[in-house]
Design a protein around this motif. Structure first.
Motif, PDB file in Angstrom:
ATOM      1  N   GLN A  14       0.810  -1.220   0.000  1.00  0.00           N
ATOM      2  CA  GLN A  14       0.000   0.000   0.000  1.00  0.00           C
ATOM      3  C   GLN A  14       0.847   1.274   0.000  1.00  0.00           C
ATOM      4  OE1 GLN A  14      -3.751  -0.534   2.686  1.00  0.00           O
ATOM      5  NE2 GLN A  14      -2.148  -1.766   3.613  1.00  0.00           N
ATOM      6  N   GLN A  17       3.011   1.676  -3.269  1.00  0.00           N
ATOM      7  CA  GLN A  17       2.181   2.104  -4.394  1.00  0.00           C
ATOM      8  C   GLN A  17       1.765   3.570  -4.256  1.00  0.00           C
ATOM      9  OE1 GLN A  17       1.281   0.269  -7.329  1.00  0.00           O
ATOM     10  NE2 GLN A  17       3.095  -0.745  -6.478  1.00  0.00           N
ATOM     11  N   THR A 158      -5.817   0.269  -2.410  1.00  0.00           N
ATOM     12  CA  THR A 158      -5.060  -0.831  -2.988  1.00  0.00           C
ATOM     13  C   THR A 158      -4.707  -1.829  -1.884  1.00  0.00           C
ATOM     14  OG1 THR A 158      -2.945   0.300  -2.617  1.00  0.00           O
ATOM     15  CG2 THR A 158      -4.046   0.685  -4.736  1.00  0.00           C
TER      16      THR A 158
END
Length: 299
Positions: A14, A17, A158
């Motif tokens: 997470q 990204q 995400t």
């Protein structure tokens, strides 16, 4: 002028990204690496990546985060949370590269009854927390330009996280049971990533200062329980005509897990603001933005 290259470990995680998403807008060049090219179970991959080019900064967002699984695989957690970060810190110290390492609220036992400061004694209650605590010690012992950011309850649009799990479960079940006696501060991965990039910008502007090194707490502002976070998630989902299950508050004892969680792991973020002028947003506002990204335009 573009800042970088900034090496970010953690692959599809997470925070990694989020860093990759935010960096271009801040004129920063982020290079994200993950397995198999960068693997804490293979120390030579760490050396190879660090030697592949001169890095301006290294951010370690990789970790063994399966809290319950770590109870039966403490050796694996040690490689990822202690040995790997320790080696990274040593390699960065040798090259003089600033190193930012992400740690956790689970280094505390949750018994203080007030937000923890960086100077409070650690006392992890499980293997995950122990290995992260020991990783902090290894990073600091390396003697380089190291910053450790303890964070908590990270979520994003995400990866795997509590908010996404709740939305998925709520779409299938009319009633959910969620622990209501564990207290903490939810932290959006995007907010933590923005804080990391802001720290790098401060270092770029002022140069490395001795006072920068050490441990900081970096969580979303405000506090809640897991039950409170679930209720807030579904309240935001309602704006999108999303799931609206009943959320029953339960005690930790009603939801036994292999690992013992801290009952109150709130962190005091004052030092981060005093040193770098950085304060993460309130978790509620960030949660709303995250649910918007997950469920699309509000209807």
């Amino acid at each position: 002028m573009t800042i970088g290259p900034i090496l970010v470990t953690g692959g599809s995680g997470q925070v990694a990204q989020a860093l990759q998403t935010l960096a271009p807008g801040r004129d920063m060049n982020v290079v994200v690496v993950g397995r198999p090219d960068f693997d804490f179970d293979d120390a030579e991959t760490l050396r190879a990546v660090l030697a592949s080019r001169p890095w301006a900064y290294v951010v370690n967002a990789a970790a063994y985060t399966a809290v319950d699984a770590a109870e039966a695989d403490e050796a694996g957690a040690e490689r990822a949370n202690r040995d790997g970060p320790g080696l990274l810190a040593e390699l960065c110290a040798l090259s003089g590269t600033p190193f930012i390492h992400i740690s956790t609220d689970y280094v505390f036992d949750g018994s203080k009854g007030a937000p923890y400061q960086e100077t409070d004694p650690t006392n992890p209650t499980g293997a995950y927390g122990r290995t992260k605590r020991d990783g902090e010690a290894r990073v600091l012992a390396a003697g380089g330009k190291s910053i450790i950011l303890r964070t908590a309850w990270v979520y994003a649009d995400t990866g795997k996280n509590f908010v996404k799990t709740m939305l998925a479960a709520g779409a299938k079940l009319p009633k959910l049971r969620v622990v209501a006696d564990q207290k903490g501060s939810p932290t959006a991965a995007a907010d933590l990533a923005a804080a990391i990039l802001a720290i790098i910008q401060v270092i770029e502007t002022r140069g490395w200062e001795l006072e920068f090194g050490g441990i900081y707490h970096a969580t979303g502002a405000g506090e809640t329980t897991w039950h409170g976070l679930a209720v807030a998630t579904f309240a935001e989902a309602q704006r999108h005509h999303g799931p609206s299950p009943e959320v029953e508050p339960i005690a930790t004892a009603d939801w036994p897990t292999p690992a013992q969680r801290p009952a109150d792991s709130r962190l005091d973020n004052t030092k981060l603001f005093q040193t770098f002028g950085i304060q993460l947003p309130d978790w509620r506002a960030s949660l709303a933005r995250t649910v918007d990204r997950l469920l699309g335009p509000a209807g």
